[in-house]
Design a protein around this motif. Structure first.
Motif, mmCIF file in Angstrom:
data_model
loop_
_atom_site.group_PDB
_atom_site.id
_atom_site.type_symbol
_atom_site.label_atom_id
_atom_site.label_comp_id
_atom_site.label_asym_id
_atom_site.label_seq_id
_atom_site.Cartn_x
_atom_site.Cartn_y
_atom_site.Cartn_z
ATOM 1 N N ILE A 138 10.291 -3.602 6.963
ATOM 2 C CA ILE A 138 10.778 -4.388 5.827
ATOM 3 C C ILE A 138 9.906 -5.621 5.635
ATOM 4 O O ILE A 138 9.501 -5.958 4.517
ATOM 5 C CB ILE A 138 12.261 -4.779 6.045
ATOM 6 N N PHE A 139 9.607 -6.295 6.743
ATOM 7 C CA PHE A 139 8.747 -7.494 6.706
ATOM 8 C C PHE A 139 7.385 -7.160 6.119
ATOM 9 O O PHE A 139 6.876 -7.871 5.227
ATOM 10 C CB PHE A 139 8.617 -8.040 8.119
ATOM 11 N N ASN A 140 6.766 -6.084 6.588
ATOM 12 C CA ASN A 140 5.440 -5.699 6.091
ATOM 13 C C ASN A 140 5.472 -5.331 4.625
ATOM 14 O O ASN A 140 4.522 -5.593 3.875
ATOM 15 C CB ASN A 140 4.874 -4.550 6.932
ATOM 16 N N GLY A 141 6.583 -4.704 4.193
ATOM 17 C CA GLY A 141 6.724 -4.371 2.774
ATOM 18 C C GLY A 141 6.758 -5.613 1.913
ATOM 19 O O GLY A 141 6.151 -5.653 0.821
ATOM 20 N N VAL A 142 7.466 -6.643 2.365
ATOM 21 C CA VAL A 142 7.521 -7.897 1.626
ATOM 22 C C VAL A 142 6.143 -8.564 1.612
ATOM 23 O O VAL A 142 5.706 -9.089 0.576
ATOM 24 C CB VAL A 142 8.589 -8.839 2.214
ATOM 25 N N GLU A 143 5.464 -8.519 2.753
ATOM 26 C CA GLU A 143 4.125 -9.109 2.816
ATOM 27 C C GLU A 143 3.181 -8.481 1.791
ATOM 28 O O GLU A 143 2.427 -9.180 1.093
ATOM 29 C CB GLU A 143 3.537 -8.923 4.220
ATOM 30 N N LYS A 144 3.202 -7.160 1.681
ATOM 31 C CA LYS A 144 2.328 -6.481 0.705
ATOM 32 C C LYS A 144 2.721 -6.857 -0.715
ATOM 33 O O LYS A 144 1.871 -7.023 -1.585
ATOM 34 C CB LYS A 144 2.435 -4.960 0.896
ATOM 35 N N GLU A 145 4.002 -6.996 -0.951
ATOM 36 C CA GLU A 145 4.518 -7.311 -2.281
ATOM 37 C C GLU A 145 4.057 -8.681 -2.771
ATOM 38 O O GLU A 145 3.789 -8.868 -3.968
ATOM 39 C CB GLU A 145 6.036 -7.252 -2.224
ATOM 40 N N ILE A 146 3.977 -9.639 -1.855
ATOM 41 C CA ILE A 146 3.637 -11.010 -2.256
ATOM 42 C C ILE A 146 2.158 -11.321 -2.096
ATOM 43 O O ILE A 146 1.721 -12.431 -2.466
ATOM 44 C CB ILE A 146 4.466 -12.038 -1.434
ATOM 45 N N ALA A 147 1.409 -10.374 -1.549
ATOM 46 C CA ALA A 147 -0.024 -10.619 -1.313
ATOM 47 C C ALA A 147 -0.786 -10.795 -2.634
ATOM 48 O O ALA A 147 -0.455 -10.185 -3.639
ATOM 49 C CB ALA A 147 -0.610 -9.465 -0.510
#
Length: 329
Positions: free
Chosen positions: A320-329
């Motif tokens: 979930i954390f990595n998904g958010v990171e990609k989303e805001i990159a």
């Protein structure tokens, strides 16, 4: 596995009561009088997540407010309680939950008021479905893991047929007469002995001692968002005969005036290897007979090992954390 440190936050609400800053001496006095506070259910979510991250070698900071303020680009993982989001000014992207509030009507415009919140985590699937009309796909089920080194099978002789785990919270007088008393009558007719544990009035060591002497558990609860206790029981390889009534979410703070949601479950994480379920007392005796004939064939610990360990929970959180990171990159 990512080596980036997660920024995890958890705090109990502790507002000033009579004068400004009186929460600090009150906190000290509580500690002196009552001793060290036992972690509650939501605090355990934060603690068990950190244990899981340790096991998969993912670093984290806990309640490092100074660091997160200096790094507004980093994700803040606010496990709970909700005042942490509402009473502080966060510039960071936020993963919010799973220990916050019970229903979106508490903050229906969460993502408008706090656009930096990227995900709203809840303990299980039926609760995520309940939240989706308000929060859409940002409402995600994430269960905390079970410590399978602490909750282990007991190899010795067991003298008790059933441990009855009583977590009936509402309409106790009614269910005492219509559910518990008939169950006890049927167990007595079958010459099956039993003991009780009541939710909120035991320690983990007391529960472990009773499980160690019990061949099986009857689990009684209106519904669970995750159900840590019954999953801890399953991790000991003790099968469960569970009352799973379904129907509406029964929390009287919400139901029936504010919220009507169905269906819910008492055992939201479940497989046929865990045991059997019954919906009504009229089904209990038949399910009991079937359960007794199959008791040695159930493999509940394997279900926990496959799905709900500390490691698997931490890995899911990291996804979930990595998904958010990609989303805001």
């Amino acid at each position: 596995m990512s080596s980036k440190a997660l920024n995890i936050f958890y705090e109990e609400p502790d507002p000033d009561r009579w004068i400004k800053f009186d929460r600090y001496p009150r906190r000290w006095i509580r500690r002196m009088v009552r001793g060290k506070q036992r972690p509650g259910g939501v605090m355990m979510v934060a603690l068990e997540l950190m244990k899981g991250l340790d096991k998969i070698n993912v670093p984290y900071r806990f309640n490092d407010f100074a660091y997160i303020k200096k790094h507004p680009e980093e994700i803040a993982c606010i496990i709970g309680k909700p005042q942490l989001l509402f009473e502080r000014k966060w510039e960071n992207p936020v993963i919010f939950g799973a220990g916050v509030y019970s229903h979106p009507i508490e903050c229906p415009d969460l993502f408008e008021k706090y656009p930096n919140v990227k995900r709203f985590l809840v303990p299980g699937d039926w609760m995520a479905e309940m939240c989706r009309p308000w929060y859409g796909s940002k409402a995600i089920a994430w269960p905390v893991g079970i410590d399978t080194e602490k909750w282990t099978p007991y190899a010795g002789q067991k003298s008790t047929d059933f441990l009855i785990y009583d977590k009936i919270r509402w309409q106790r007088d009614t269910f005492g007469k219509t559910l518990i008393d008939p169950i006890l009558k049927i167990l007595d007719q079958h010459k099956l002995n039993y003991t009780f544990v009541r939710y909120g009035s035991y320690t983990h060591s007391e529960l472990q001692e009773k499980i160690a002497d019990s061949k099986a558990v009857i689990f009684l609860c209106e519904h669970e968002t995750q159900g840590l206790a019954y999953q801890q029981i399953l991790a000991t390889d003790t099968p469960i005969l569970a009352w799973d009534r379904g129907g509406f979410w029964q929390d009287p703070y919400y139901y029936p005036e504010k919220v009507k949601y169905a269906p819910v479950s008492s055992v939201p994480y479940w497989h046929e290897s865990c045991g059997l379920k019954f919906k009504e007392i009229s089904e209990f005796e038949k399910q009991l007979d079937t359960f007794l004939s199959m008791r040695d064939k159930f493999k509940p610990r394997q279900f926990i090992l496959n799905n709900l360990t500390l490691e698997r929970s931490a890995e899911r959180y990291l996804q979930i954390f990595n998904g958010v990171e990609k989303e805001i990159a």
